[in-house]
Design an enzyme around this catalytic site. Structure first.
Site: not given
Ligand code: SDX
Length: 421
Positions: A262, A301, A357
């Site tokens: 997050h 996201h 971010d």
């Molecule tokens: C913020 O919710 C909000 O609005 C948050 C926010 C706000 O203003 O409050 O916008 C702020 O928190 C932004 C997000 C910051 N976090 C990151 O940048 C961390 C990296 N991102 C991830 O960990 C992830 O994308 C999340 C946590 C942001 C979202 O996770 P989800 O929606 O649960 O998605 P998921 O983990 O189910 O991923 C779906 C697929 C998966 O692949 P498969 O299992 O289908 O093979 O996408 C892949 C994930 O492995 N994936 C990524 C990835 N994010 C998702 N693969 C590599 N790198 C990534 N960053």
């Protein structure tokens, strides 16, 4: 075509039609047909936890609006305190309302001196500023026991003002504690962003606020001010639903924001870029991400399946800061990383784009903020959003948050004496 769904319990053949309203169906109707059967949605990815009029996201089209106003217009034309008023009151302030609001915030920036001395001195010098912030926001509840009167909207607003006003003082005190510098007291002749920058960076000589830094700070705080039901805002609503005071509810929201999935992602992005180290390592890193060995921090996201509009605005704001500071050497790696990811099927198929971010940390670092302060900056920006949702939840007289579960544990069994185990 009627805006409804019909569900049928095949065990009894009974059916029920449920209207679709505001993009959702009401679980209370579901309960009539299927008592004791729960929607299972652990990440709450397909569940609405609230009706809210504060912020609207359109993830497919990369749209973000606060109270109907597009984020692009607010970032260009507004100020953080004006946006804070908008989020909490629902309308842009008149000049008189704005003057009163700014005056209120400006005159609540101080911390009780005993609080400042005791709460910071009890932490080790290298305590992470987010650890201090979570603790200190909760600690403020002990100085304002009257804030427990959450049934009185005027009391709620009085402490919302205190929290917005004191966040820069709490944040900069945490930073100065970590670097062994004396605290700088608020200067009530300065605007919110300038006062924050001065409390951060003034050492000995008077700190001159660069206009480009002041405006960049306003824009960054505006962009972080709210984002509907994200993890930390949901936390504020859930903890607030127990009717605790606003300080402990907001401290819980700070704790949720701290996580690298997050708000902690902005700090993690810079550490990731450092780890990549050079242009040549970008492709191998991308392969590592696709192999599941790495995570591309700052990408992806839960809602945006398109470019996060905030990332686009931050990328533009970065140029104004870099014109003063010189480009951050990690920017080239970030740009190469973005280019590689946006053209790669792994990211395209998963609709993974840069989020808020991905670029914010590059600006913060160029402005002189240490990485462990990045999430604290996010928290300063998000405080009005958390408070607006907390306030809205209490206005709605929401029930205490208490989800059900699907039990998958042991059936009943008798106690086994130690000798028989
Ligand atoms: C913020 O919710 C909000 O609005 C948050 C926010 C706000 O203003 O409050 O916008 C702020 O928190 C932004 C997000 C910051 N976090 C990151 O940048 C961390 C990296 N991102 C991830 O960990 C992830 O994308 C999340 C946590 C942001 C979202 O996770 P989800 O929606 O649960 O998605 P998921 O983990 O189910 O991923 C779906 C697929 C998966 O692949 P498969 O299992 O289908 O093979 O996408 C892949 C994930 O492995 N994936 C990524 C990835 N994010 C998702 N693969 C590599 N790198 C990534 N960053």
């Amino acid at each position: 075509m009627t805006e409804s769904i019909t569900i049928t319990d095949n065990r009894t053949g009974e059916s029920l039609e449920i209207p679709i309203a505001n993009g959702g169906v009401d679980a209370a109707d579901w309960r009539k047909l299927l008592p004791g059967i729960w929607f299972h949605d652990p990440g709450l990815a397909t569940t609405s936890g609230a009706e809210s009029a504060i912020t609207e996201l359109d993830g497919e089209n990369g749209i973000l609006r606060y109270r109907g106003y597009p984020i692009e217009q607010l970032a260009e034309k507004s100020t953080f305190l004006e946006v804070s008023y908008l989020l909490l009151h629902g309308e842009l302030p008149t000049q008189q309302q704005s003057d009163e609001w700014v005056n209120e915030i400006t005159h609540h920036t101080y911390l009780h001196d005993k609080f400042r001395r005791k709460m910071y001195d009890s932490f080790h010098y290298d305590a992470h500023p987010m650890g201090l912030l979570c603790s200190n926001v909760a600690g403020l509840s002990t100085f304002y026991p009257g804030s427990k009167d959450i049934d009185d909207p005027s009391i709620r607003m009085e402490h919302a003002v205190r929290l917005i006003a004191k966040m820069p003082t709490l944040a900069t005190s945490a930073y100065r504690h970590s670097v062994g510098q004396p605290f700088v007291f608020p200067d009530n002749t300065l605007d919110y962003a300038s006062n924050f920058l001065r409390m951060m960076f003034e050492v000995g000589n008077p700190y001159e606020v660069d206009p480009a830094f002041q405006r960049a700070m306003e824009v960054l705080l505006i962009l972080h001010a709210d984002h509907e039901q994200n993890c930390s805002t949901t936390t504020a609503r859930v903890v607030g639903s127990s009717h605790t005071d606003p300080y402990t509810a907001m401290s819980a929201a700070c704790a949720a924001l701290y996580g690298p999935r997050h708000g902690g992602a902005n700090e993690a992005v810079l550490n990731m870029l450092d780890g990549i180290g050079s242009y040549e390592n970008v492709e191998p890193f991308i392969e590592g991400v696709k192999a599941g060995n790495e995570r591309l921090m700052g990408f992806g996201h839960r809602v945006y399946k398109n470019y996060d509009p905030r990332a686009r605005i931050i990328k533009e704001a970065a140029h104004d800061v870099f014109a003063v500071t010189g480009t951050n050497p990690l920017l080239d790696i970030a740009l190469k990383l973005e280019e590689a990811a946006l053209s790669d099927e792994y990211f395209i198929s998963r609709k993974l784009y840069p989020n808020v971010d991905f670029y914010s940390g590059l600006i913060y670092e160029s402005m002189g903020f240490p990485r462990n302060m990045f999430t604290v900056l996010f928290a300063i920006g998000r405080m009005p959003g958390w408070l607006a949702h907390w306030n809205e939840m209490l206005d709605q007289d929401s029930r205490i948050a208490r989800p059900r579960q699907l039990y998958t544990g042991e059936a009943e069994r008798d106690y086994v004496a130690m000798g028989d185990r």
